[in-house]
Structures are given as structure tokens and as C-alpha cells.
Design a protein around this motif. Structure first.
Motif, PDB file in Angstrom:
ATOM      1  N   VAL A 275     -50.286 -13.946  32.029  1.00  0.00           N
ATOM      2  CA  VAL A 275     -49.693 -13.191  30.912  1.00  0.00           C
ATOM      3  C   VAL A 275     -49.332 -14.155  29.792  1.00  0.00           C
ATOM      4  CG1 VAL A 275     -47.661 -11.863  30.178  1.00  0.00           C
ATOM      5  CG2 VAL A 275     -48.796 -11.302  32.344  1.00  0.00           C
ATOM      6  N   LYS A 276     -48.729 -15.270  30.159  1.00  0.00           N
ATOM      7  CA  LYS A 276     -48.253 -16.247  29.174  1.00  0.00           C
ATOM      8  C   LYS A 276     -49.381 -17.045  28.528  1.00  0.00           C
ATOM      9  CE  LYS A 276     -43.637 -16.940  30.941  1.00  0.00           C
ATOM     10  NZ  LYS A 276     -42.628 -17.983  30.998  1.00  0.00           N
TER      11      LYS A 276
ATOM     12  N   SER B 275     -43.328 -14.611  26.306  1.00  0.00           N
ATOM     13  CA  SER B 275     -43.121 -13.675  27.398  1.00  0.00           C
ATOM     14  C   SER B 275     -42.117 -14.231  28.393  1.00  0.00           C
ATOM     15  CB  SER B 275     -44.445 -13.392  28.122  1.00  0.00           C
ATOM     16  OG  SER B 275     -45.349 -12.746  27.262  1.00  0.00           O
TER      17      SER B 275
ATOM     18  N   GLU C  50     -40.207 -14.657  32.150  1.00  0.00           N
ATOM     19  CA  GLU C  50     -40.663 -14.880  33.525  1.00  0.00           C
ATOM     20  C   GLU C  50     -40.780 -13.556  34.265  1.00  0.00           C
ATOM     21  OE1 GLU C  50     -41.764 -17.699  34.914  1.00  0.00           O
ATOM     22  OE2 GLU C  50     -41.459 -18.625  32.963  1.00  0.00           O
ATOM     23  N   THR C  51     -40.120 -12.545  33.751  1.00  0.00           N
ATOM     24  CA  THR C  51     -40.141 -11.210  34.357  1.00  0.00           C
ATOM     25  C   THR C  51     -40.977 -10.243  33.514  1.00  0.00           C
ATOM     26  OG1 THR C  51     -38.066 -10.696  33.225  1.00  0.00           O
ATOM     27  CG2 THR C  51     -37.908 -11.503  35.501  1.00  0.00           C
ATOM     28  N   ALA C  52     -41.931 -10.758  32.765  1.00  0.00           N
ATOM     29  CA  ALA C  52     -42.710  -9.949  31.819  1.00  0.00           C
ATOM     30  C   ALA C  52     -43.374  -8.741  32.472  1.00  0.00           C
ATOM     31  CB  ALA C  52     -43.767 -10.811  31.132  1.00  0.00           C
ATOM     32  N   ILE C  53     -43.984  -8.940  33.627  1.00  0.00           N
ATOM     33  CA  ILE C  53     -44.680  -7.823  34.278  1.00  0.00           C
ATOM     34  C   ILE C  53     -43.678  -6.747  34.663  1.00  0.00           C
ATOM     35  CG2 ILE C  53     -46.068  -7.126  36.274  1.00  0.00           C
ATOM     36  CD1 ILE C  53     -47.363  -9.977  36.119  1.00  0.00           C
TER      37      ILE C  53
ATOM     38  N   THR D 155     -48.044 -13.905  36.129  1.00  0.00           N
ATOM     39  CA  THR D 155     -47.164 -14.134  34.974  1.00  0.00           C
ATOM     40  C   THR D 155     -47.666 -15.325  34.158  1.00  0.00           C
ATOM     41  OG1 THR D 155     -45.265 -13.134  36.082  1.00  0.00           O
ATOM     42  CG2 THR D 155     -44.792 -14.616  34.244  1.00  0.00           C
TER      43      THR D 155
ATOM     44  N   THR E 200     -53.891  -8.917  31.870  1.00  0.00           N
ATOM     45  CA  THR E 200     -53.804  -9.465  33.219  1.00  0.00           C
ATOM     46  C   THR E 200     -54.125  -8.389  34.246  1.00  0.00           C
ATOM     47  OG1 THR E 200     -52.222 -11.149  32.526  1.00  0.00           O
ATOM     48  CG2 THR E 200     -52.228 -10.560  34.869  1.00  0.00           C
TER      49      THR E 200
ATOM     50  N   ARG F 121     -47.064 -12.518  41.874  1.00  0.00           N
ATOM     51  CA  ARG F 121     -46.474 -12.164  40.580  1.00  0.00           C
ATOM     52  C   ARG F 121     -46.343 -13.414  39.705  1.00  0.00           C
ATOM     53  NH1 ARG F 121     -43.303  -7.502  38.776  1.00  0.00           N
ATOM     54  NH2 ARG F 121     -44.718  -6.425  40.151  1.00  0.00           N
ATOM     55  N   GLU F 122     -46.004 -14.544  40.302  1.00  0.00           N
ATOM     56  CA  GLU F 122     -45.849 -15.795  39.559  1.00  0.00           C
ATOM     57  C   GLU F 122     -47.172 -16.237  38.924  1.00  0.00           C
ATOM     58  OE1 GLU F 122     -44.774 -15.376  42.792  1.00  0.00           O
ATOM     59  OE2 GLU F 122     -42.674 -15.084  42.241  1.00  0.00           O
TER      60      GLU F 122
ATOM     61  N   VAL G 159     -49.668  -8.572  29.601  1.00  0.00           N
ATOM     62  CA  VAL G 159     -49.530  -7.846  30.867  1.00  0.00           C
ATOM     63  C   VAL G 159     -50.715  -6.905  31.054  1.00  0.00           C
ATOM     64  CG1 VAL G 159     -48.139  -6.134  32.117  1.00  0.00           C
ATOM     65  CG2 VAL G 159     -47.016  -8.063  30.984  1.00  0.00           C
TER      66      VAL G 159
END
Length: 139
Positions: A91-92, A101, A103-106, A88, A43, A84-85, A40
Motif C-alpha cells: 500500500v505504501k 498511509s 500502518e493500519t491503512a488496510i 501494508t 493491493t 497484513r504487514e 489499498v
């Protein structure tokens, strides 16, 4: 001058953050949580100038500040804020083989991070960053 308390308690505070983030995200390990947080941070950092990234880092607790700047390629081109998608997925992509991580990591990291920063200072810095920065950390 004595060593500031935030430095004396840095490891304990960092571990408290990891446990809180682990539980918020529904993960099973602080190691997994560490990777999620680093993903996160990276990113977000890719969307800031060096100057803006340093301003952001300055409102983080000591160990999270260190994690934010770890493995920083300052020659990497600055990216725009995306959905956001899309972010994410980025992030992954950090240590893909060992990244679990959510799907709601952020949102998970943002929710917990706000418990460990001075929210007024945090929001003040975010308001000075490029469009999309405030939304990135919104919960």
C-alpha cells in the motif's frame, strides 16, 4: 429514465468518504487519504482475477468504483494474499515519495468503506472471492 441518484450525488458521497477515512486514519488531508485508499484498492486488486475484481467493484459506490479500476494493469500477474504487514508495505509503495498511509491503512480503509457500501452485498461478494479476500476487509 432519470439519472440515478447515486450518479447525481457521486462527488459529494466521495468527498464524505474521504473526510471520514481521513478522520478515522488520523490523517491531515483528503489528498493523503485518496492515495491511501488507492494503495489499498490496488493491493487488493492485484490478488484478484479480472472477473473477481469486477464483481468486487460492482458493490462499490460510483467514485470508489472508478478509483478501484484507475491505473489498472490487467497484464500484471495475480499475487497471493500475504500478511497484513506485507500488504501494508505494498500500500505504501504507491507514490512512495508522497504516500503517508498509516500502518493500519488496510483496516482504516476497510472500516470506513463498510459505512459506504451495502454490507450484505459486500460480504456476499467477498465470500465468493479467493481465500484471503474476506480477511483483507475484516475490521
Amino acid at each position: 429514465m432519470p439519472v440515478p441518484v447515486e450518479y447525481q450525488r457521486a462527488s459529494d458521497d466521495f468527498y464524505r468518504y474521504l473526510i471520514d477515512a481521513r478522520d478515522t486514519a488520523g490523517l491531515w488531508s483528503t489528498h493523503v487519504t485518496y492515495t491511501m485508499t488507492q494503495g489499498v484498492f490496488q493491493t487488493f486488486r492485484r490478488r484478484l482475477s479480472t472477473e473477481d475484481a469486477i464483481a468486487f467493484a460492482n458493490v462499490l459506490p460510483i467514485c470508489l468504483k472508478a478509483l478501484f479500476v484507475t491505473d489498472w494493469n490487467t497484464n500484471e500477474p495475480q499475487k497471493p494474499f500475504e500478511t497484513r504487514e506485507e500488504m501494508t508495505k505494498e500500500v505504501k509503495s504507491l507514490r512512495r515519495e508522497h504516500n503517508f498511509s498509516t500502518e493500519t491503512a488496510i483496516r482504516d480503509v476497510a472500516t470506513v468503506l463498510r459505512r459506504y457500501v451495502d454490507e450484505e452485498a459486500f460480504d456476499r461478494v467477498l465470500a465468493q472471492l479467493p481465500d484471503g479476500a474476506f480477511d483483507f476487509w475484516e475490521v
